[in-house]
Motif scaffolding. Sequence first.
Motif, PDB file in Angstrom:
ATOM      1  N   TYR A  35       0.839  -1.181   0.000  1.00  0.00           N
ATOM      2  CA  TYR A  35       0.000   0.000   0.000  1.00  0.00           C
ATOM      3  C   TYR A  35       0.883   1.244   0.000  1.00  0.00           C
ATOM      4  CZ  TYR A  35      -3.934  -2.988   1.322  1.00  0.00           C
ATOM      5  OH  TYR A  35      -4.920  -3.958   1.339  1.00  0.00           O
ATOM      6  N   ASN A  56      -3.761  -9.336  -7.497  1.00  0.00           N
ATOM      7  CA  ASN A  56      -4.539  -8.117  -7.708  1.00  0.00           C
ATOM      8  C   ASN A  56      -3.599  -6.948  -7.878  1.00  0.00           C
ATOM      9  OD1 ASN A  56      -7.478  -8.754  -7.309  1.00  0.00           O
ATOM     10  ND2 ASN A  56      -6.655  -9.588  -5.407  1.00  0.00           N
ATOM     11  N   GLN A  99     -10.764 -12.815   0.653  1.00  0.00           N
ATOM     12  CA  GLN A  99     -11.439 -11.812   1.468  1.00  0.00           C
ATOM     13  C   GLN A  99     -11.645 -12.311   2.893  1.00  0.00           C
ATOM     14  OE1 GLN A  99     -15.445 -11.015   0.279  1.00  0.00           O
ATOM     15  NE2 GLN A  99     -15.253  -8.841   0.641  1.00  0.00           N
TER      16      GLN A  99
ATOM     17  N   ALA B  29     -21.042  -6.315  -1.840  1.00  0.00           N
ATOM     18  CA  ALA B  29     -20.342  -7.602  -1.802  1.00  0.00           C
ATOM     19  C   ALA B  29     -19.238  -7.636  -0.751  1.00  0.00           C
ATOM     20  CB  ALA B  29     -19.752  -7.909  -3.178  1.00  0.00           C
ATOM     21  N   SER B  30     -18.880  -6.492  -0.179  1.00  0.00           N
ATOM     22  CA  SER B  30     -17.843  -6.474   0.856  1.00  0.00           C
ATOM     23  C   SER B  30     -18.342  -7.209   2.084  1.00  0.00           C
ATOM     24  CB  SER B  30     -17.482  -5.032   1.229  1.00  0.00           C
ATOM     25  OG  SER B  30     -16.852  -4.395   0.143  1.00  0.00           O
ATOM     26  N   ASN B  31     -17.460  -8.026   2.678  1.00  0.00           N
ATOM     27  CA  ASN B  31     -17.926  -8.769   3.845  1.00  0.00           C
ATOM     28  C   ASN B  31     -16.904  -8.828   4.976  1.00  0.00           C
ATOM     29  OD1 ASN B  31     -16.064 -10.655   3.033  1.00  0.00           O
ATOM     30  ND2 ASN B  31     -17.542 -12.175   2.367  1.00  0.00           N
ATOM     31  N   TYR B  32     -15.857  -8.018   4.868  1.00  0.00           N
ATOM     32  CA  TYR B  32     -14.850  -8.007   5.931  1.00  0.00           C
ATOM     33  C   TYR B  32     -14.462  -6.564   6.196  1.00  0.00           C
ATOM     34  CZ  TYR B  32     -10.363  -8.705   8.308  1.00  0.00           C
ATOM     35  OH  TYR B  32      -9.330  -8.670   9.194  1.00  0.00           O
ATOM     36  N   ASP B  49     -11.806  -6.466  14.064  1.00  0.00           N
ATOM     37  CA  ASP B  49     -12.422  -6.612  12.746  1.00  0.00           C
ATOM     38  C   ASP B  49     -13.773  -7.283  12.903  1.00  0.00           C
ATOM     39  OD1 ASP B  49     -10.196  -9.376  11.744  1.00  0.00           O
ATOM     40  OD2 ASP B  49     -11.762  -9.270  13.255  1.00  0.00           O
ATOM     41  N   ARG B  51     -16.929  -9.437  10.489  1.00  0.00           N
ATOM     42  CA  ARG B  51     -17.346 -10.017   9.225  1.00  0.00           C
ATOM     43  C   ARG B  51     -18.847  -9.860   9.071  1.00  0.00           C
ATOM     44  NH1 ARG B  51     -12.884 -12.239  11.046  1.00  0.00           N
ATOM     45  NH2 ARG B  51     -11.219 -12.740   9.577  1.00  0.00           N
ATOM     46  N   SER B  93     -13.169  -4.897   2.635  1.00  0.00           N
ATOM     47  CA  SER B  93     -12.566  -5.827   1.686  1.00  0.00           C
ATOM     48  C   SER B  93     -13.550  -6.063   0.562  1.00  0.00           C
ATOM     49  CB  SER B  93     -12.234  -7.143   2.394  1.00  0.00           C
ATOM     50  OG  SER B  93     -11.677  -8.062   1.502  1.00  0.00           O
ATOM     51  N   GLU B  94     -13.123  -5.812  -0.678  1.00  0.00           N
ATOM     52  CA  GLU B  94     -14.010  -5.924  -1.835  1.00  0.00           C
ATOM     53  C   GLU B  94     -14.326  -7.376  -2.148  1.00  0.00           C
ATOM     54  OE1 GLU B  94     -13.564  -3.461  -5.161  1.00  0.00           O
ATOM     55  OE2 GLU B  94     -12.375  -1.954  -4.123  1.00  0.00           O
ATOM     56  N   GLY B  95     -15.491  -7.578  -2.699  1.00  0.00           N
ATOM     57  CA  GLY B  95     -16.010  -8.926  -2.896  1.00  0.00           C
ATOM     58  C   GLY B  95     -15.118  -9.861  -3.681  1.00  0.00           C
ATOM     59  N   ALA B  97     -11.908  -9.176  -4.795  1.00  0.00           N
ATOM     60  CA  ALA B  97     -10.571  -8.584  -4.916  1.00  0.00           C
ATOM     61  C   ALA B  97      -9.604  -9.119  -3.888  1.00  0.00           C
ATOM     62  CB  ALA B  97     -10.666  -7.069  -4.834  1.00  0.00           C
ATOM     63  N   GLY B  98      -9.750 -10.368  -3.509  1.00  0.00           N
ATOM     64  CA  GLY B  98      -8.770 -10.987  -2.638  1.00  0.00           C
ATOM     65  C   GLY B  98      -8.560 -10.230  -1.360  1.00  0.00           C
ATOM     66  N   ASN B  99      -7.312  -9.992  -1.028  1.00  0.00           N
ATOM     67  CA  ASN B  99      -6.973  -9.310   0.215  1.00  0.00           C
ATOM     68  C   ASN B  99      -7.039  -7.805   0.121  1.00  0.00           C
ATOM     69  OD1 ASN B  99      -6.534 -11.340   2.023  1.00  0.00           O
ATOM     70  ND2 ASN B  99      -4.375 -11.582   1.565  1.00  0.00           N
ATOM     71  N   MET B 100      -7.356  -7.268  -1.025  1.00  0.00           N
ATOM     72  CA  MET B 100      -7.340  -5.826  -1.213  1.00  0.00           C
ATOM     73  C   MET B 100      -8.297  -5.127  -0.261  1.00  0.00           C
ATOM     74  SD  MET B 100      -8.129  -3.707  -4.655  1.00  0.00           S
ATOM     75  CE  MET B 100      -9.166  -2.298  -4.597  1.00  0.00           C
ATOM     76  N   LEU B 101      -7.774  -4.148   0.463  1.00  0.00           N
ATOM     77  CA  LEU B 101      -8.578  -3.337   1.374  1.00  0.00           C
ATOM     78  C   LEU B 101      -8.718  -1.932   0.816  1.00  0.00           C
ATOM     79  CD1 LEU B 101      -7.027  -4.333   4.826  1.00  0.00           C
ATOM     80  CD2 LEU B 101      -9.224  -5.085   3.892  1.00  0.00           C
TER      81      LEU B 101
END
Lengths: 114, 113
Positions: A35, A56, A99, B29-32, B49, B51, B93-95, B97-101
């Motif tokens: 980041y 990503n 996620q 779709a974000s769930n975290y 955090d 969920r 966290s996007e639906g 997009a993996g770990n992307m915050l």
Amino acid sequence: KAGVTQTPRYLIKTRGQQVTLSCSPISGHRSVSWYQQTPGQGLQFLFEYFSETQRNKGNFPGRFSGRQFSNSRSEMNVSTLELGDSALYLCASSDRPGQGYEQYFGPGTRLTVT
Amino acid sequence: GENVEQHPSTLSVQEGDSAVIKCTYSDSASNYFPWYKQELGKGPQLIIDIRSNVGEKKDQRIAVTLNKTAKHFSLHITETQPEDSAVYFCAASEGDAGNMLTFGGGTRLMVKP
């Protein structure tokens, strides 16, 4: 367990140069994300790696690139540095991709471009 | 993509009072939803955090609530102490997009002794 380590902690470069930053994730973690943090744009996602593969990529120009090694250590490279690249570059590690898994940040590398 | 807004940008409270920071997100779709605390010269530290299958989570003096219908989540700190002074960031966290915050803009919390 040791936390995420980043080297170097501080760096001063000149416009047009390139720079490589390094990140060692928490032992056992295989996912690494990068980041950029600036006062104006806040925290922005650069890219994520898992098992040596980029999973990503954020909305940054191609001058920003990265890679991950087989031991999960990661590097990011910025070529042809611009003044606007001055920022705190943060690395985060997670024990798995996807996620909803906790990410732990390192202390960051403070890059100043003059 | 996801957009996260955070309010207020600065918050000053007296020691012992409660502090509340609020965030809204755009991607259903974000769930975290993690919260981070960043002290001067340090990287962000994960403090709690939640969920999307949970409405509230508490850890000692810190609690987070999530309203999926309204797409907002909040951080509550009770019995604030001077060492709580820092910048707090919410993230989503996007639906797909993996770990992307995606992070909010941050809240500078100042606890006055």
